[in-house]
Design a protein around this motif. Structure first.
Motif, PDB file in Angstrom:
ATOM      1  N   VAL A 103      39.396  50.068  38.261  1.00  0.00           N
ATOM      2  CA  VAL A 103      38.385  49.840  37.227  1.00  0.00           C
ATOM      3  C   VAL A 103      37.828  48.431  37.341  1.00  0.00           C
ATOM      4  O   VAL A 103      36.628  48.205  37.184  1.00  0.00           O
ATOM      5  CB  VAL A 103      38.978  50.100  35.830  1.00  0.00           C
ATOM      6  CG1 VAL A 103      37.987  49.691  34.735  1.00  0.00           C
ATOM      7  CG2 VAL A 103      39.335  51.574  35.677  1.00  0.00           C
ATOM      8  N   TYR A 104      38.710  47.456  37.626  1.00  0.00           N
ATOM      9  CA  TYR A 104      38.291  46.086  37.925  1.00  0.00           C
ATOM     10  C   TYR A 104      38.580  45.815  39.395  1.00  0.00           C
ATOM     11  O   TYR A 104      39.633  46.231  39.898  1.00  0.00           O
ATOM     12  CB  TYR A 104      39.076  45.078  37.073  1.00  0.00           C
ATOM     13  CG  TYR A 104      38.724  45.082  35.610  1.00  0.00           C
ATOM     14  CD1 TYR A 104      37.643  44.354  35.124  1.00  0.00           C
ATOM     15  CD2 TYR A 104      39.485  45.815  34.695  1.00  0.00           C
ATOM     16  CE1 TYR A 104      37.318  44.344  33.781  1.00  0.00           C
ATOM     17  CE2 TYR A 104      39.175  45.816  33.341  1.00  0.00           C
ATOM     18  CZ  TYR A 104      38.088  45.087  32.898  1.00  0.00           C
ATOM     19  OH  TYR A 104      37.767  45.090  31.565  1.00  0.00           O
ATOM     20  N   PRO A 105      37.692  45.134  40.095  1.00  0.00           N
ATOM     21  CA  PRO A 105      37.925  44.869  41.516  1.00  0.00           C
ATOM     22  C   PRO A 105      39.263  44.182  41.747  1.00  0.00           C
ATOM     23  O   PRO A 105      39.572  43.171  41.132  1.00  0.00           O
ATOM     24  CB  PRO A 105      36.761  43.941  41.908  1.00  0.00           C
ATOM     25  CG  PRO A 105      35.697  44.221  40.906  1.00  0.00           C
ATOM     26  CD  PRO A 105      36.420  44.540  39.622  1.00  0.00           C
ATOM     27  N   ARG A 106      40.073  44.800  42.591  1.00  0.00           N
ATOM     28  CA  ARG A 106      41.338  44.245  43.046  1.00  0.00           C
ATOM     29  C   ARG A 106      42.358  44.050  41.928  1.00  0.00           C
ATOM     30  O   ARG A 106      43.380  43.387  42.121  1.00  0.00           O
ATOM     31  CB  ARG A 106      41.102  42.923  43.807  1.00  0.00           C
ATOM     32  CG  ARG A 106      40.136  43.094  44.983  1.00  0.00           C
ATOM     33  CD  ARG A 106      39.956  41.833  45.772  1.00  0.00           C
ATOM     34  NE  ARG A 106      41.169  41.533  46.529  1.00  0.00           N
ATOM     35  CZ  ARG A 106      41.267  40.544  47.413  1.00  0.00           C
ATOM     36  NH1 ARG A 106      40.228  39.754  47.627  1.00  0.00           N
ATOM     37  NH2 ARG A 106      42.385  40.326  48.047  1.00  0.00           N
ATOM     38  N   TRP A 107      42.127  44.644  40.771  1.00  0.00           N
ATOM     39  CA  TRP A 107      43.113  44.643  39.693  1.00  0.00           C
ATOM     40  C   TRP A 107      43.997  45.870  39.860  1.00  0.00           C
ATOM     41  O   TRP A 107      43.506  46.987  39.965  1.00  0.00           O
ATOM     42  CB  TRP A 107      42.406  44.672  38.338  1.00  0.00           C
ATOM     43  CG  TRP A 107      43.340  44.711  37.160  1.00  0.00           C
ATOM     44  CD1 TRP A 107      44.238  43.768  36.790  1.00  0.00           C
ATOM     45  CD2 TRP A 107      43.447  45.767  36.190  1.00  0.00           C
ATOM     46  NE1 TRP A 107      44.901  44.154  35.639  1.00  0.00           N
ATOM     47  CE2 TRP A 107      44.438  45.379  35.258  1.00  0.00           C
ATOM     48  CE3 TRP A 107      42.807  46.996  36.014  1.00  0.00           C
ATOM     49  CZ2 TRP A 107      44.808  46.166  34.166  1.00  0.00           C
ATOM     50  CZ3 TRP A 107      43.158  47.785  34.932  1.00  0.00           C
ATOM     51  CH2 TRP A 107      44.147  47.370  34.018  1.00  0.00           C
ATOM     52  N   ARG A 108      45.288  45.690  39.866  1.00  0.00           N
ATOM     53  CA  ARG A 108      46.205  46.780  40.208  1.00  0.00           C
ATOM     54  C   ARG A 108      46.731  47.545  39.000  1.00  0.00           C
ATOM     55  O   ARG A 108      47.514  48.472  39.141  1.00  0.00           O
ATOM     56  CB  ARG A 108      47.394  46.225  41.022  1.00  0.00           C
ATOM     57  CG  ARG A 108      46.975  45.660  42.379  1.00  0.00           C
ATOM     58  CD  ARG A 108      46.372  46.743  43.266  1.00  0.00           C
ATOM     59  NE  ARG A 108      46.029  46.247  44.594  1.00  0.00           N
ATOM     60  CZ  ARG A 108      44.820  45.897  44.975  1.00  0.00           C
ATOM     61  NH1 ARG A 108      43.818  45.972  44.115  1.00  0.00           N
ATOM     62  NH2 ARG A 108      44.591  45.463  46.203  1.00  0.00           N
ATOM     63  N   GLY A 109      46.325  47.146  37.806  1.00  0.00           N
ATOM     64  CA  GLY A 109      46.801  47.851  36.624  1.00  0.00           C
ATOM     65  C   GLY A 109      46.075  49.168  36.402  1.00  0.00           C
ATOM     66  O   GLY A 109      45.058  49.456  37.035  1.00  0.00           O
ATOM     67  N   SER A 110      46.623  49.992  35.490  1.00  0.00           N
ATOM     68  CA  SER A 110      45.955  51.221  35.075  1.00  0.00           C
ATOM     69  C   SER A 110      45.216  50.964  33.769  1.00  0.00           C
ATOM     70  O   SER A 110      45.781  50.416  32.818  1.00  0.00           O
ATOM     71  CB  SER A 110      46.963  52.355  34.878  1.00  0.00           C
ATOM     72  OG  SER A 110      47.344  52.923  36.101  1.00  0.00           O
ATOM     73  N   PHE A 111      43.974  51.343  33.731  1.00  0.00           N
ATOM     74  CA  PHE A 111      43.136  51.201  32.550  1.00  0.00           C
ATOM     75  C   PHE A 111      43.476  52.332  31.588  1.00  0.00           C
ATOM     76  O   PHE A 111      43.494  53.503  31.977  1.00  0.00           O
ATOM     77  CB  PHE A 111      41.674  51.268  32.970  1.00  0.00           C
ATOM     78  CG  PHE A 111      40.691  50.972  31.887  1.00  0.00           C
ATOM     79  CD1 PHE A 111      40.188  49.697  31.730  1.00  0.00           C
ATOM     80  CD2 PHE A 111      40.250  51.969  31.035  1.00  0.00           C
ATOM     81  CE1 PHE A 111      39.259  49.405  30.727  1.00  0.00           C
ATOM     82  CE2 PHE A 111      39.326  51.705  30.039  1.00  0.00           C
ATOM     83  CZ  PHE A 111      38.829  50.418  29.879  1.00  0.00           C
ATOM     84  N   GLN A 112      43.757  52.013  30.325  1.00  0.00           N
ATOM     85  CA  GLN A 112      44.152  53.038  29.365  1.00  0.00           C
ATOM     86  C   GLN A 112      42.937  53.576  28.600  1.00  0.00           C
ATOM     87  O   GLN A 112      42.176  52.812  28.006  1.00  0.00           O
ATOM     88  CB  GLN A 112      45.157  52.479  28.358  1.00  0.00           C
ATOM     89  CG  GLN A 112      45.578  53.499  27.304  1.00  0.00           C
ATOM     90  CD  GLN A 112      46.689  52.979  26.406  1.00  0.00           C
ATOM     91  OE1 GLN A 112      47.839  53.368  26.580  1.00  0.00           O
ATOM     92  NE2 GLN A 112      46.361  52.113  25.468  1.00  0.00           N
ATOM     93  N   LEU A 113      42.789  54.891  28.617  1.00  0.00           N
ATOM     94  CA  LEU A 113      41.794  55.580  27.801  1.00  0.00           C
ATOM     95  C   LEU A 113      42.563  56.352  26.741  1.00  0.00           C
ATOM     96  O   LEU A 113      43.202  57.372  27.021  1.00  0.00           O
ATOM     97  CB  LEU A 113      40.950  56.520  28.658  1.00  0.00           C
ATOM     98  CG  LEU A 113      39.956  57.419  27.901  1.00  0.00           C
ATOM     99  CD1 LEU A 113      38.979  56.599  27.074  1.00  0.00           C
ATOM    100  CD2 LEU A 113      39.211  58.332  28.875  1.00  0.00           C
ATOM    101  N   LEU A 114      42.528  55.846  25.510  1.00  0.00           N
ATOM    102  CA  LEU A 114      43.243  56.470  24.401  1.00  0.00           C
ATOM    103  C   LEU A 114      42.301  57.469  23.734  1.00  0.00           C
ATOM    104  O   LEU A 114      41.291  57.079  23.136  1.00  0.00           O
ATOM    105  CB  LEU A 114      43.700  55.397  23.415  1.00  0.00           C
ATOM    106  CG  LEU A 114      44.620  55.861  22.287  1.00  0.00           C
ATOM    107  CD1 LEU A 114      45.967  56.330  22.840  1.00  0.00           C
ATOM    108  CD2 LEU A 114      44.822  54.737  21.273  1.00  0.00           C
ATOM    109  N   VAL A 115      42.625  58.734  23.840  1.00  0.00           N
ATOM    110  CA  VAL A 115      41.791  59.803  23.284  1.00  0.00           C
ATOM    111  C   VAL A 115      42.423  60.256  21.972  1.00  0.00           C
ATOM    112  O   VAL A 115      43.495  60.862  21.960  1.00  0.00           O
ATOM    113  CB  VAL A 115      41.671  60.978  24.267  1.00  0.00           C
ATOM    114  CG1 VAL A 115      40.867  62.118  23.643  1.00  0.00           C
ATOM    115  CG2 VAL A 115      41.015  60.518  25.567  1.00  0.00           C
ATOM    116  N   ASP A 116      41.756  59.952  20.881  1.00  0.00           N
ATOM    117  CA  ASP A 116      42.256  60.272  19.543  1.00  0.00           C
ATOM    118  C   ASP A 116      41.627  61.589  19.097  1.00  0.00           C
ATOM    119  O   ASP A 116      40.436  61.648  18.765  1.00  0.00           O
ATOM    120  CB  ASP A 116      41.891  59.131  18.583  1.00  0.00           C
ATOM    121  CG  ASP A 116      42.584  59.235  17.240  1.00  0.00           C
ATOM    122  OD1 ASP A 116      42.969  60.350  16.853  1.00  0.00           O
ATOM    123  OD2 ASP A 116      42.731  58.195  16.576  1.00  0.00           O
TER     124      ASP A 116
END
Length: 280
Positions: A103-116
């Motif tokens: 999601v971000y260049p070269r960022w290794r984390g997982s982006f959280q999409l919280l679906v309510d």
């Protein structure tokens, strides 16, 4: 060898030796690990406003209306075409393609999409699961209990059909637990996140020092959750600009709370860059 070619090779070698370029340099914005955009869809540019400020978690309320997963806080506010797919899944997929799988260049984390989920839990979750199938290439998935990490991790909150989710052999979303679920034995692969209402668990609203027993309770909750592999989030924390809000945020950071809720994107970004040791 031409000097320009040699310079390029030397630069590449230096990058390899020194390690990855910091995210703030590589992508123009520093991803903020704790920043969660509450009711993100109410901003002028859903997802984009949060991402431009480095947020790594966003929240979308969904209603199943006429076969569409419409995004809005209330049923009366739903509009045709303003959907989970158009506002979040498609833009996230475009970002992941453009940024080499992130999601971000070269960022290794997982982006959280919280679906309510706001409408009927089982029916809406079936529609969410079907929508996620198209975007499975970018999603964290659980197959027969084994996790396959992706650029985006979807977590289901609100009207969560727990048994329906547990029964799936292939699942493309995690379950958002509550504090009452701590100690219940759910795996972090099923329940990666534990969220709860701050005001139901704490009396302190940032005025004066936090009472010692409440600070101890907060740290105990986070420690117990982290020992089981769960992340922690509270909603309904003070969010009006001012010292009480910052006092609560400081305690959340000190306790290791993973996601800090806000509607004030710029305010939380400024606070985290100045006060979160993980972002310095």
């Amino acid at each position: 060898m031409k000097r320009s070619t040699l310079s390029v090779l030397l630069a590449l070698l230096a990058t390899f030796v020194a390690g990855p370029v910091p995210a703030a340099v590589a992508g123009g914005v520093q991803p903020l690990e704790r920043a969660h955009a509450h009711n993100d869809y109410e901003h002028d540019r859903p997802l984009a406003d949060a991402r431009d400020r480095g947020f790594t978690s966003v929240e979308a309320d969904v209603w199943l209306v006429d076969g569409e997963l419409r995004v809005a806080h209330d049923l009366a506010g739903t509009r045709p075409g303003r959907t989970l797919r158009s506002l979040y899944l498609q833009p996230l997929a475009k970002l992941v393609r453009a940024n080499g799988g992130h999601v971000y260049p070269r960022w290794r984390g997982s982006f959280q999409l919280l679906v309510d989920i706001k409408s009927d839990g089982p029916a809406t979750y079936r529609a969410v699961d079907e929508a996620l199938r198209e975007f499975r290439h970018m999603l964290t998935q659980w197959v027969d209990g084994r996790e396959r990490r992706g650029a985006v991790e979807v977590v289901i909150s609100g009207n969560r059909p727990r048994e329906d989710m547990l029964a799936q052999c292939v699942r493309r979303a995690g379950y958002d637990g509550r504090l009452g679920d701590l100690g219940g034995g759910a795996s972090a692969g099923f329940m990666p996140l534990v969220s709860d209402n701050w005001t139901n668990n704490f009396t302190w609203q940032g005025i004066g020092p936090i009472p010692g027993p409440e600070r101890e309770k907060l740290h105990r909750i986070v420690s117990q959750a982290h020992s089981a592999g769960y992340r922690v989030r509270f909603w309904a924390t003070p969010d009006a600009a001012g010292e009480p809000r910052e006092a609560v945020w400081r305690e959340l950071v000190a306790a290791g709370v993973d996601h800090i809720n806000t509607d004030d994107l710029a305010g939380l970004r400024q606070f985290l860059l100045a006060n979160d040791p993980a972002e310095r």
